[in-house]
Write an enzyme that holds these catalytic residues in place. Structure first.
Site, PDB file in Angstrom:
ATOM      1  N   ARG A 178       7.229   5.551  -4.145  1.00 55.98           N
ATOM      2  CA  ARG A 178       5.836   5.063  -4.998  1.00 55.98           C
ATOM      3  C   ARG A 178       6.008   5.590  -6.278  1.00 55.98           C
ATOM      4  NH1 ARG A 178       6.073   3.159  -0.639  1.00 55.98           N
ATOM      5  NH2 ARG A 178       4.301   2.965   0.829  1.00 55.98           N
ATOM      6  N   SER A 227      -4.444   2.494  -0.576  1.00 59.43           N
ATOM      7  CA  SER A 227      -4.118   3.894  -0.328  1.00 59.43           C
ATOM      8  C   SER A 227      -4.236   4.810  -1.359  1.00 59.43           C
ATOM      9  CB  SER A 227      -2.562   3.748  -0.050  1.00 59.43           C
ATOM     10  OG  SER A 227      -2.529   3.224   1.264  1.00 59.43           O
ATOM     11  N   GLU A 297      -2.136   8.126  -5.584  1.00 56.03           N
ATOM     12  CA  GLU A 297      -1.225   6.884  -5.587  1.00 56.03           C
ATOM     13  C   GLU A 297      -1.970   6.095  -6.450  1.00 56.03           C
ATOM     14  OE1 GLU A 297       0.086   3.466  -2.411  1.00 56.03           O
ATOM     15  OE2 GLU A 297       0.511   5.622  -1.589  1.00 56.03           O
TER      16      GLU A 297
END
Length: 317
Positions: A178, A227, A297
Site C-alpha cells: 500500500r 479500507s 490507508e
C-alpha cells in the site's frame, strides 16, 4: 475561501484550456460526502494542458491531486491552493496491444478489469473489486484478493511540478505494501500494464467471485472511504478492530461498519472531523488492546475547520 488566488493566477493561465473553479465544494465528489471546499479546483483537458498548468503555477502554491474520491477524507477547512482532478474524457483512455494495456489515470479500476476481460487478458480481475481510479492505484499500490498493482504495471507516465514529462519503470516506483516511493509532486497521467492470456470464462468467474465477496463482506452501499487502515504485518486490521470492541462504534454520524469494521461510514451528517476523530479513537483502542499501532490507508487532505484539530492519538504519523 477568498478568490484572490484565482485573481492572482489569471494572467498566467491564458493558455489553459481546462476549467478553474474557485471555492469549489469537494464533498459531492468524494465517497464520504464530507469535507470542505477546494480553494481552486482545476480540471485540465489533457496531459499537455496539465503540463501547462504546472508550469504556470508559482512554486509557492500547493497542488493536491484527487481521483475518484473513494479512499479520501477531506478535512472540513478545505484544501488550500490548487486541487487537480483529471477528467475521464481527457485521462480515461485505454488501448490494448497484445497482453499489454495502456491506461489513463482517470479510468476506474473496474473498467480496466472489464477491458481485460473483453480482450482475454488475465491478471486484472482483482481490479474489479477496488472502487477507485488508476491514478490512486498507482500511487498507493492498490491491491485486493492477494494481487497488487505492482505485479502488473510496467511503466508509468507522469507530469512533475515543473510541468515536465516523466516516465518511470516499475522498479523506480519503489513499491511496497500500500505504498510507493515515487516523488509526491508527480501527477500520474497514464500507465502500461501487462497481463497474460486467459480464457474469458475463467476471467469472468474470477470477477464474479470478487464481486460476490464485496457484496457479502463490505458496506458497498454506504458512504464510506473503503479500507480505513492498512493490515499490519501478519495480521488483519478488521480483526484487531473487532477484538478491541470497536465494531459499530460511533461518533455523531460517523460509525465503524457493523458489516466490516475496517470501514468507516458516514450515516448522513458526519463531518470530516467526526470521521477522523473516530478513526483515531479506533487506533487508540486497538493499541491499548493489542499493542499494535494501525496505520491509516485512507488519505487525509486539507485543513482542519472550526471543530478544531484532530490530534493523532498515537503520536506522530
Amino acid at each position: 475561501m477568498p478568490s484572490h488566488l484565482l485573481d492572482r493566477l489569471q494572467g498566467r493561465l491564458d493558455g489553459f484550456r481546462g476549467t478553474l473553479q474557485a471555492d469549489q465544494p469537494l464533498a459531492p465528489i468524494v465517497w464520504f460526502r464530507a469535507g470542505g471546499p477546494a480553494e481552486i479546483l482545476a480540471l485540465p483537458t489533457d496531459a499537455e494542458d496539465l503540463a501547462f498548468l504546472m508550469r504556470a503555477l508559482p512554486p509557492d502554491i500547493p497542488v493536491t491531486v484527487i481521483g475518484l474520491g473513494s479512499n479520501l477524507l477531506v478535512r472540513d477547512g478545505g484544501v488550500p491552493g490548487v486541487v487537480v482532478r483529471l477528467s475521464a474524457r481527457g485521462f480515461g483512455q485505454i488501448a490494448v496491444d497484445g497482453q499489454r494495456l495502456r491506461v489513463g489515470a482517470a479510468l476506474a479500476d473496474r473498467r480496466v478489469a472489464a477491458h481485460a476481460l473483453e480482450a482475454g487478458i488475465g491478471g486484472f480481475a482483482f481490479y474489479h473489486g477496488i472502487p477507485g481510479g488508476i491514478g490512486g492505484a498507482l500511487r498507493m499500490n492498490a491491491g485486493a484478493n492477494g494481487v497488487e498493482t505492482r505485479e502488473r504495471v510496467v511503466e508509468i507516465v507522469a507530469i512533475d511540478r515543473a510541468g515536465g514529462r516523466r516516465v518511470l519503470s516499475n522498479a523506480e516506483m519503489g513499491y511496497a505494501y500500500r505504498h510507493s516511493a515515487a516523488p509526491a509532486d508527480l501527477i500520474f497521467v497514464e500507465a502500461v500494464y501487462e497481463g497474460h492470456p486467459a480464457e474469458r470464462d475463467a476471467i469472468r468467474a474470477e470477477m464474479e467471485a470478487v464481486q460476490a465477496h464485496r457484496e457479502t463482506a463490505q458496506p458497498i452501499k454506504s458512504r464510506t472511504g473503503g479500507s480505513t487502515f492498512k493490515n499490519p504485518p501478519g495480521g488483519k486490521a478488521w480483526q484487531l478492530i473487532d477484538a478491541a470492541g470497536c465494531r459499530g462504534l460511533a461518533i455523531g454520524d460517523a460509525q465503524v461498519s457493523e458489516m466490516h469494521c475496517n470501514f468507516l461510514i458516514n450515516n448522513g451528517g458526519a463531518a470530516g472531523h467526526d470521521l477522523e476523530t473516530l478513526g483515531e479513537t479506533v487506533r487508540l483502542r486497538v493499541l491499548e488492546h493489542s499493542g499494535i499501532r494501525l496505520e491509516w490507508e485512507i488519505k487525509r487532505i486539507g485543513r482542519f475547520g472550526a471543530s478544531g484539530i484532530v490530534e493523532p492519538f498515537l503520536g506522530r504519523d
